[in-house]
Write a protein that holds these residues in place. Sequence first.
Motif, PDB file in Angstrom:
ATOM      1  N   GLU A   5       0.844  -1.208   0.000  1.00 43.25           N
ATOM      2  CA  GLU A   5       0.000   0.000   0.000  1.00 43.25           C
ATOM      3  C   GLU A   5       0.874   1.252   0.000  1.00 43.25           C
ATOM      4  N   LEU A   7       3.903   1.342  -1.092  1.00 40.62           N
ATOM      5  CA  LEU A   7       4.567   1.362  -2.402  1.00 40.62           C
ATOM      6  C   LEU A   7       3.657   1.990  -3.454  1.00 40.62           C
ATOM      7  N   GLU A   8       2.366   1.689  -3.358  1.00 36.26           N
ATOM      8  CA  GLU A   8       1.395   2.259  -4.296  1.00 36.26           C
ATOM      9  C   GLU A   8       1.291   3.775  -4.096  1.00 36.26           C
ATOM     10  N   ARG A  10       3.680   5.703  -3.006  1.00 33.96           N
ATOM     11  CA  ARG A  10       4.921   6.262  -3.566  1.00 33.96           C
ATOM     12  C   ARG A  10       4.826   6.344  -5.089  1.00 33.96           C
ATOM     13  N   TRP A  11       4.151   5.346  -5.671  1.00 37.09           N
ATOM     14  CA  TRP A  11       3.969   5.352  -7.133  1.00 37.09           C
ATOM     15  C   TRP A  11       3.095   6.540  -7.548  1.00 37.09           C
ATOM     16  N   PHE A  12       2.022   6.812  -6.779  1.00 40.67           N
ATOM     17  CA  PHE A  12       1.160   7.967  -7.098  1.00 40.67           C
ATOM     18  C   PHE A  12       1.953   9.267  -7.018  1.00 40.67           C
ATOM     19  N   TYR A  14       5.153   9.614  -7.429  1.00 42.55           N
ATOM     20  CA  TYR A  14       6.070   9.605  -8.580  1.00 42.55           C
ATOM     21  C   TYR A  14       5.360  10.088  -9.843  1.00 42.55           C
ATOM     22  N   LYS A  15       4.145   9.575 -10.047  1.00 39.57           N
ATOM     23  CA  LYS A  15       3.382   9.961 -11.246  1.00 39.57           C
ATOM     24  C   LYS A  15       3.023  11.444 -11.202  1.00 39.57           C
ATOM     25  N   LYS A  17       4.599  13.828  -9.608  1.00 36.02           N
ATOM     26  CA  LYS A  17       5.818  14.611  -9.842  1.00 36.02           C
ATOM     27  C   LYS A  17       6.165  14.639 -11.327  1.00 36.02           C
ATOM     28  N   LYS A  18       5.884  13.530 -11.987  1.00 37.13           N
ATOM     29  CA  LYS A  18       6.241  13.409 -13.401  1.00 37.13           C
ATOM     30  C   LYS A  18       5.337  14.246 -14.301  1.00 37.13           C
TER      31      LYS A  18
END
Lengths: 228, 265
Positions: A5, A7-8, A10-12, A14-15, A17-18
């Motif tokens: 959870e 990790l998910e 952190r992925w959000f 990351y997205k 920020k991108k």
Amino acid sequence: MHNLEQLEKRWFIYKAKKYIPIALLTVLVTIALIVTLLFKSDVKKELAVKKDNIIKKDEPIVPVSFVENVVIKEKREEYAPLVLQPSMSFMEKIKSSEQEKTVPVKKVQPVEKIKITKAKSVTKHTKITEYELLTLENRFAKSSSATLGLFIAKYYYKNKEYKNSAEYALKVNELNPNLEESWMIFASSLAKNGKKDDAIQVLKKYIDKTHSSNATTLLKDIIKGKFK
Amino acid sequence: MFNRARDAFIDTMDDTLFIKLDKSIELYEDLKLSVQKPLKMVLVYGEPGTGKSMLLNRLYNDLEEQKGSLFYPIPMLDEDIFFSTIAKDIFYDKSNNITNFSELTILLQNSTFKQVPIIILDEAQLYSQTIMEKIRLLSDTRKIKFIIALHKTEKEDLVAKEHFQTRIWKSIVLKNSTKEDLKVYIQKKLLNADMFQVSNMFDLKAIKLIYKFTDGNLRDTNKLLYSLFGIYEYYEEHKPSSVNSLTIKHKYIEMAAIDVGFINA
């Protein structure tokens, strides 16, 4: 995988920020484009309005300052109130006699021909070229502007072309009977052209209607033979 | 299903799991040929994770059938232990009294071999400069041959020194895989583990994304895919509806990249 959870999450992040900088950049570019387009369209409109005020598209090109003067005069003419309506019955006789004797006005004359016959005499007295005169005559034929007609009549009178000056002054009097200067040129042209009686008759009629002192003076000069 | 796929990407030295890629086949054949040729040294070098150890391990197993090759995957940092171990492994019972480099050199000079012993040293960048110089002197006896694998570090400069360079018969450079090789690598790994369905889930876009994070490095690819299938395993167990068995989700690849530290998020 215990912390999936997190990790998910952190992925959000990351997205986000991108893509946030890309989205912001896109919005800014779009705004800049819209502003540029609006600004350009405003400038074009302003230019178009200015062009319309200066010159009509189909008309031949003449010096700007000259055209502006004529246009201003035309506009004033449009708003002038119609006050005087003299009887024009006696004018019919003069007009018909004039038309019989004088050659009809050439609306469009070949430029080369004018250059050969009139170029030197015109340039001696005025700054207007033959091409400009031709342009003015064409414009007068299209617009029936009394101010423009008066200008042409005065031009011919100054150049001692009394038939032409009488013809244009007559046309102006028909268009606007209140222009004293036009009446004066018309009478003077007739007198210069040897039609002294016609000139006296015209002036008398005009004085009866307007009591113009200028017209009275001219009449006296013609009668006494002082007018030459 | 995904736990078996995950285990296929455990980083291992098992040469039976050696994946034949275009690049690795070519390099391996090159290495085998150079071993058969006259002596001195063969240098294998490249960045970590390019497959040096796997290549050496496979070579050792192939040479072992012919007897006479020695593989030292972990460096022996003590000089005396290093040379006594080599002596023991080459000469068996004859080397009982050899404890240092000089004794080994004398013994080698007085020996003849039917087949020249090949000594394979992995992680050679960890050996001291003194040991490396002595290895050079041993290779000068022409009684044994060395295959040395090292990372691209300062040690490479030492090996590249002129006096050392003349003794290197051949240099083999390993580089990271191309996208095409990476795809073959992943698919063959999965096929070896009988994961046919999972193997078909990797399309070109997924391979490109993996390549973006690993730059074709096989060790990094193993790490990433191990984490990826861990994520799949979790979702398969806890949220089966979110698992699409037709294609690999890019989101999960990115999550795996975050997990192993390829993305700083």
